[in-house]
Design an enzyme around this catalytic site. Structure first.
Site, PDB file in Angstrom:
ATOM      1  CD1 TRP A 221       7.206 -17.207  25.930  1.00  0.00           C
ATOM      2  CD2 TRP A 221       5.921 -19.041  25.864  1.00  0.00           C
ATOM      3  NE1 TRP A 221       8.034 -18.304  25.791  1.00  0.00           N
ATOM      4  CE2 TRP A 221       7.269 -19.438  25.749  1.00  0.00           C
ATOM      5  CE3 TRP A 221       4.937 -20.026  25.826  1.00  0.00           C
ATOM      6  CZ2 TRP A 221       7.659 -20.775  25.609  1.00  0.00           C
ATOM      7  CZ3 TRP A 221       5.318 -21.368  25.685  1.00  0.00           C
ATOM      8  CH2 TRP A 221       6.654 -21.725  25.583  1.00  0.00           C
TER       9      TRP A 221
ATOM     10  CE  LYS B 208      11.840 -19.269  31.171  1.00  0.00           C
ATOM     11  NZ  LYS B 208      12.384 -20.012  30.039  1.00  0.00           N
TER      12      LYS B 208
ATOM     13  CG  ASP C 257       3.273 -16.751  31.523  1.00  0.00           C
ATOM     14  OD1 ASP C 257       4.101 -17.009  32.422  1.00  0.00           O
ATOM     15  OD2 ASP C 257       3.339 -17.218  30.367  1.00  0.00           O
TER      16      ASP C 257
HETATM   17  C1  LIG Z   1       6.562 -16.341  29.466  1.00  0.00           C
HETATM   18  C2  LIG Z   1       6.552 -17.838  29.331  1.00  0.00           C
HETATM   19  N1  LIG Z   1       5.386 -18.492  29.439  1.00  0.00           N
HETATM   20  C3  LIG Z   1       5.311 -19.816  29.333  1.00  0.00           C
HETATM   21  C4  LIG Z   1       6.436 -20.582  29.121  1.00  0.00           C
HETATM   22  C5  LIG Z   1       6.315 -22.069  29.029  1.00  0.00           C
HETATM   23  O1  LIG Z   1       6.775 -22.599  30.223  1.00  0.00           O
HETATM   24  P1  LIG Z   1       6.876 -24.168  30.497  1.00  0.00           P
HETATM   25  O2  LIG Z   1       7.879 -24.693  29.530  1.00  0.00           O
HETATM   26  O3  LIG Z   1       7.297 -24.235  31.918  1.00  0.00           O
HETATM   27  O4  LIG Z   1       5.520 -24.757  30.274  1.00  0.00           O
HETATM   28  C6  LIG Z   1       7.691 -19.946  29.005  1.00  0.00           C
HETATM   29  C7  LIG Z   1       8.907 -20.716  28.793  1.00  0.00           C
HETATM   30  O5  LIG Z   1       9.954 -20.214  28.514  1.00  0.00           O
HETATM   31  C8  LIG Z   1       7.736 -18.551  29.124  1.00  0.00           C
HETATM   32  O6  LIG Z   1       8.903 -17.897  29.045  1.00  0.00           O
END
Ligand SMILES: Cc1ncc(COP(=O)(O)O)c(C=O)c1O
Length: 348
Positions: free
Chosen positions: A89, A183, A159
């Protein structure tokens, strides 16, 4: 989401309030919705023990939207932003930021065996770095930072999508944190952003209005129609968290759940193994592999027959991943651990 919240939500969904609107149809411009936002904010403030100089925004979209919205709002007059590459991520956040900024990767996660979060020592920031972005819990790899980096005067941005509300967070160490809802907060479609007030000044006039932290803060997250139902349900989750002992209680329960699972992995005589260094293992996303990888599909399909679902590792790395979000009861982990022991006995 926790069973208790789902039960409460099912009452709220179709019940019309005095104005004649149910939670599904409530206008965001009305008093009833404004009260829900105020309640959600006040609960979250209490849960996080939020200092007065931080604002809570409830924005539409996911964490990936923030991968662009963060640089758009926070670069200010600078073109340089620092990012730590801790895994999947973080790399995606870096990829999006590179469209707007010169990205300096100031730290990287260590090799493959065992996997670990970036070393926290000696991060050095290019002159004029607008901020430093980290991903404290890498959901895909199951890697968690054991502590936070010292960024000096450079605002730390995180994040926190997969660790928000799972353990205490010292917000005063951050300039901004964000987490998409699906989550630990509530249903998808909502992202919570917590931002230090002084950073709001950086939002450039060119930033589209719904993406402007400054405008969203000025207009109580109602620049345009926010995800009203998701915010309502998030408020119910915040109520539940407060009734359940808050984040401290969640943290104790989460460590207990993760402890049971990692003990089962480490005690399996090598039948299962966790690829992440012990002190960097996520308590939220526990990852492991079967020594005999050929048994992975059988493990997943047999587990599903026992009611243990969503255990397949991320498509990029395979193996097994058990996500132990707040709503997962300890009984769920015990059921998994029992199944793992039985499976190992039959296939050793
Ligand atoms: C740490 C992290 N960042 C970003 C995301 C992406 O999130 P979204 O699907 O809400 O854009 C996720 C999704 O699992 C994640 O776990």
């Amino acid at each position: 989401m926790p069973d208790a919240v789902l039960a409460r939500a099912s009452e709220h969904l179709f019940l019309r309030d005095a104005s004649g609107a149910s939670a599904l149809e409530r206008p965001f411009t009305g008093d009833a919705f404004r009260e829900i936002v105020a309640h959600a904010q006040s609960c979250l403030r209490q849960l996080l023990n939020l200092p007065d100089n931080y604002r809570i925004l409830f924005l539409a979209g996911g964490a990936m939207h923030q991968f662009s919205i963060v640089p758009l709002n926070l670069l200010g007059n600078s073109r340089v932003a620092a990012y730590a590459d801790s895994g999947y991520w973080a790399k995606r956040a870096i990829g999006e930021a590179q469209r707007y900024a010169e990205v300096a990767v100031v730290a990287r996660h260590a090799g493959d065996s065992p996997l670990a979060a970036p070393d926290l020592e000696n991060w050095s920031f290019p002159v004029g770095s607008a901020y430093c972005h980290i991903t404290p819990n890498e959901t895909v790899e199951g890697i968690a930072y054991p502590d936070l980096p010292d960024c000096g005067d450079v605002p730390l941005i995180a994040d926190c999508t997969s660790c928000f509300l799972a353990a205490p967070l010292d917000i005063a160490r951050f300039g901004l944190v964000y987490a998409s809802a699906q989550k630990n907060i509530g249903p998808a479609g909502l992202t919570v952003v917590i931002v230090r007030e002084d950073l709001l000044e950086r939002s450039a006039p060119l930033v589209p209005a719904p993406f402007s932290y400054r405008l969203q803060a000025e207009q109580q997250s109602c620049v345009n129609t926010p995800p009203t139902l998701a915010i309502h349900l998030a408020a119910l989750v915040f109520d539940w968290l407060l009734e359940s002992g808050g984040i401290a209680a969640m943290s104790v329960a989460n460590r207990q759940k993760a402890g049971l699972l990692y003990a089962a992995i480490d005690g399996s005589g090598g039948f299962y193994h966790a690829p992440v260094a012990r002190e960097h293992r996520s308590t939220t996303n526990a990852r492991f592999h079967l020594a005999n990888e050929a048994l992975t599909e059988l493990f997943i399909s047999e587990a599903a027959l026992h009611g243990l679902s969503n255990l397949r590792g991320h498509r990029h790395i395979g193996g097994i991943r058990a996500s132990l979000y707040n709503a997962m009861p300890e009984a769920g982990v015990i059921a998994l651990v029992d199944f793992m022991a039985d499976f190992a006995q039959r296939h050793r």
